[in-house]
Design a protein around this motif. Structure first.
Motif: not given
Length: 221
Positions: A5-7, A13-14, A26-33, A43-49
């Motif tokens: 319903s919202t982002v 931006g990380d 649900v919080i997604f974290q950006r992958e470090q290059e 790419e964003y992976n799940v960080y916390s729910t």
């Protein structure tokens, strides 16, 4: 319940927070290059729910209050922890998201399993030491801002002074202090004396990104 319903991105931006109809964030974290995967930065992976809101019932009005997250707003980061505001139709909550990757061992009054030690057997002072552990991300509720909106909240916006924020519903906009949960100030009220004369509703409200005394709001007109 899984329908988003919202982002909302955080300031760097990380981190990307999503809220859904089931009241979860649900919080997604950006992958470090890195060199082996140069294009992994997108790419964003799940960080916390965590469960932010639960369904409620307003007994005075005989209304069910949905748990659906209407808006998420990050606060500017001041320390290692992150803070965000999330709201459903009626209640705004302030959450703290923090990491733990160390644990203390060697307490004086407790054993490692948490049981109290016999005070007569304690003969020396121990200095607790920090030991590494698997990364844990904890979300803890810090404040709940409730009972200030008669109608459905459609917007929240954090001020550039980092101390106040506004929340808007269909007919009113309130100004809050982040430290004070039991009082807000009504700064816009478009409710007509006779509700049959209602011709427009507030649809969104937003603070100026730099000037703390300026905000904008829109209506259905």
């Amino acid at each position: 319940a899984d329908i988003i319903s919202t982002v909302e991105f955080n300031y760097s931006g990380d981190l990307l927070a999503t809220g859904d109809k089931g009241g979860r964030v649900v919080i997604f974290q950006r992958e470090q290059e890195n060199k082996s995967r140069p294009h992994s930065r997108g790419e964003y992976n799940v960080y916390s729910t965590f469960q932010s809101h639960e369904p409620e019932f307003d007994y005075l009005k005989s209304l069910e209050i949905e748990e659906k997250i209407n808006k998420i707003r990050w606060l500017p980061q001041q320390n290692a922890a992150h803070f965000l505001l999330s709201t459903n139709d009626k209640t705004i909550k302030l959450w703290k998201i923090s990491e733990r990757d160390k644990r203390a061992e060697g307490y004086n009054l407790k054993d490692e399993d948490g049981r109290l030690r016999d005070p007569f057997r304690i003969t020396a002072l121990r200095v607790p030491i920090l030991k590494p552990m698997d990364l844990m991300v904890e979300a803890s509720p810090r404040r709940i801002f409730a009972n200030a909106h008669t109608y459905h909240i459609n917007s929240i916006s954090v001020n550039s002074d980092h101390e106040t924020y506004l929340s808007a519903d269909d007919l009113r906009i309130n100004l809050w202090h982040l430290e004070i949960t039991d009082r807000s100030f009504n700064i816009v009220d478009i409710k007509p004396v006779n509700m049959e004369e209602l011709t427009e509703v507030i649809t969104a409200a937003e603070f100026h990104p730099l000037q703390c005394n300026v905000f904008v709001y829109s209506s259905s007109k």
